[in-house]
Design an enzyme around this catalytic site. Sequence first.
Site, PDB file in Angstrom:
ATOM      1  N   HIS A 122       0.898  -1.006  -0.069  1.00 21.37           N
ATOM      2  CA  HIS A 122      -0.078   0.095  -0.103  1.00 21.37           C
ATOM      3  C   HIS A 122       0.901   1.226  -0.077  1.00 21.37           C
ATOM      4  O   HIS A 122       1.812   1.196   0.634  1.00 21.37           O
ATOM      5  CB  HIS A 122      -0.645   0.128   1.363  1.00 21.37           C
ATOM      6  CG  HIS A 122      -1.904   0.929   1.432  1.00 21.37           C
ATOM      7  ND1 HIS A 122      -1.754   2.193   1.985  1.00 21.37           N
ATOM      8  CD2 HIS A 122      -3.319   0.936   1.235  1.00 21.37           C
ATOM      9  CE1 HIS A 122      -2.871   3.175   1.906  1.00 21.37           C
ATOM     10  NE2 HIS A 122      -3.645   2.103   1.399  1.00 21.37           N
ATOM     11  N   ASP A 199       2.770  -5.032   7.899  1.00 18.90           N
ATOM     12  CA  ASP A 199       1.683  -3.980   7.787  1.00 18.90           C
ATOM     13  C   ASP A 199       0.487  -4.933   8.149  1.00 18.90           C
ATOM     14  O   ASP A 199       0.215  -5.736   7.007  1.00 18.90           O
ATOM     15  CB  ASP A 199       1.704  -3.398   6.410  1.00 18.90           C
ATOM     16  CG  ASP A 199       0.441  -2.656   6.299  1.00 18.90           C
ATOM     17  OD1 ASP A 199      -0.622  -2.872   6.914  1.00 18.90           O
ATOM     18  OD2 ASP A 199       0.405  -1.932   5.136  1.00 18.90           O
ATOM     19  N   GLN A 202      -4.757  -5.360   6.687  1.00 20.55           N
ATOM     20  CA  GLN A 202      -5.625  -6.370   6.040  1.00 20.55           C
ATOM     21  C   GLN A 202      -5.503  -7.719   6.668  1.00 20.55           C
ATOM     22  O   GLN A 202      -6.234  -8.484   6.297  1.00 20.55           O
ATOM     23  CB  GLN A 202      -5.342  -6.523   4.637  1.00 20.55           C
ATOM     24  CG  GLN A 202      -5.667  -4.930   3.759  1.00 20.55           C
ATOM     25  CD  GLN A 202      -6.926  -4.544   3.935  1.00 20.55           C
ATOM     26  OE1 GLN A 202      -7.700  -5.307   4.106  1.00 20.55           O
ATOM     27  NE2 GLN A 202      -7.240  -3.343   3.684  1.00 20.55           N
ATOM     28  N   LYS A 225     -10.747  -0.933  10.424  1.00 26.37           N
ATOM     29  CA  LYS A 225     -10.782  -1.984   9.359  1.00 26.37           C
ATOM     30  C   LYS A 225     -10.914  -3.202  10.282  1.00 26.37           C
ATOM     31  O   LYS A 225     -11.263  -4.286   9.687  1.00 26.37           O
ATOM     32  CB  LYS A 225      -9.383  -2.205   8.684  1.00 26.37           C
ATOM     33  CG  LYS A 225      -9.005  -0.961   7.614  1.00 26.37           C
ATOM     34  CD  LYS A 225      -8.014  -1.425   6.854  1.00 26.37           C
ATOM     35  CE  LYS A 225      -7.313  -0.233   6.107  1.00 26.37           C
ATOM     36  NZ  LYS A 225      -8.193   0.277   4.727  1.00 26.37           N
ATOM     37  N   CYS A 363      -4.689   2.532  -3.983  1.00 28.50           N
ATOM     38  CA  CYS A 363      -3.265   2.954  -3.210  1.00 28.50           C
ATOM     39  C   CYS A 363      -2.094   1.962  -3.434  1.00 28.50           C
ATOM     40  O   CYS A 363      -1.505   1.827  -2.561  1.00 28.50           O
ATOM     41  CB  CYS A 363      -3.515   3.186  -1.681  1.00 28.50           C
ATOM     42  SG  CYS A 363      -4.687   4.225  -1.238  1.00 28.50           S
TER      43      CYS A 363
END
Length: 405
Positions: A122, A199, A202, A225, A363
């Site tokens: 991202h 990261d 997700q 999220k 993104c």
Amino acid sequence: MYDVAKIREDFPILSRTVYGKPLVYLDNGATTQKPRCVVESITDEYYSVNANVHRGVHFLSQQATHLHEASRETVRRFINARSISEIVFTRGTTESINLVASTFADSQMQEGDEVIVSVMEHHSNIVSWQLQAARKGIRLRVIPMNERGELLMDEYERLFSPRTRLVSVAHVSNVLGTVNPVKRIIGIAHAHGVPVLIDGAQSIPHMKVDVQDLDADFFVFSGHKVYGPTGIGVLYGKEEWLDRLPPYQGGGEMIKNVSFEKTTFNELPFKFEAGTPDYIGSTALAKALDYVSALGMEQIAAYEHELTVYAMRQLREIPGMRLIGEAEQKGGVLSFLVGNIHHFDMGTLLDRLGIAVRTGHHCAEPLMRRLGIEGTVRASLGLYNTKEEIDALVAGIRRVSQMFG
Ligand code: PLP
């Protein structure tokens, strides 16, 4: 028993209509809807407990502080960190990455040093490093992937050099759904003496994450999220690393003593939390984490896997369908293009049918360039989606395809 009909009752927004059609919300990768308990936590706290935290002797301030710090403990437990000192509240994934990029570059990197990222990052995990690259003369090295959207691990190993200082990669791709082998990625980096930032934007909503088992040095995610509120996120960092990094921002909360001659900084995690924290948000985030924990992360993962397999099977049968991201290990992110239909047209027409998907580069422009496309249509699943909604998506795509002949 995973009772999705009952779960949906916890999310009032799911029963609304758009353009007179029942809402089919498939944009969970961008943000998730909030269960009643999260929204009520926000109003309840404002109505009955609101006071600034940490520096009040009065009852309300102490109660608010207690809620805020109890939320930190909830986050610690959720990702199995060793200590609450390792849980820093931020505004979200983006701020967490920027915090590490800035403080790590300042304290641990010299001109010519290198950071390894992957081709499927991202922008927040690219541009944060580029800002430091421009400032300090740092280089980015990029892990490539194969056509299915899986990182090439041999190539990854070859990227290490004596100048490698950090690896920073996504746990799950927000475009391809690829679940990267982060435990292996971390193991390889550690064998080279290099720390790793994961990261988790997700992954955190979809699977059990254990930062100690992964042995991640940094792990970051956003509250919104994972069914929590916007404006709050988390930076997990191993204490040994957070101790070595300088403060990110100056202000209240992050200091021990201030004089015009010399300031000493607060202990972890407060050293990184300048100013009034989002204490309303932290309580609501804890409610969200409690909510998914009560459903069971394994159960959520199993249910979403079933939905993903169901969706992939049906999508594949649509004439002209190009699925983007077919990794062996794949989460519920379904990116696709159909024939020559522009992703924007597909998204707009699906919207008219009540189906919320995302279109564009998500993104991840470098990934789009790698794929030789401008963008995709992306349906991303959440714990409340149903097979009926997948059917509606598939029927919608077929209908739009027919319109375009
Ligand atoms: N990283 C990944 C993989 C994402 O999918 C996103 C958001 O879509 C982000 C980082 C940025 O998250 P936020 O905008 O909540 O900071």
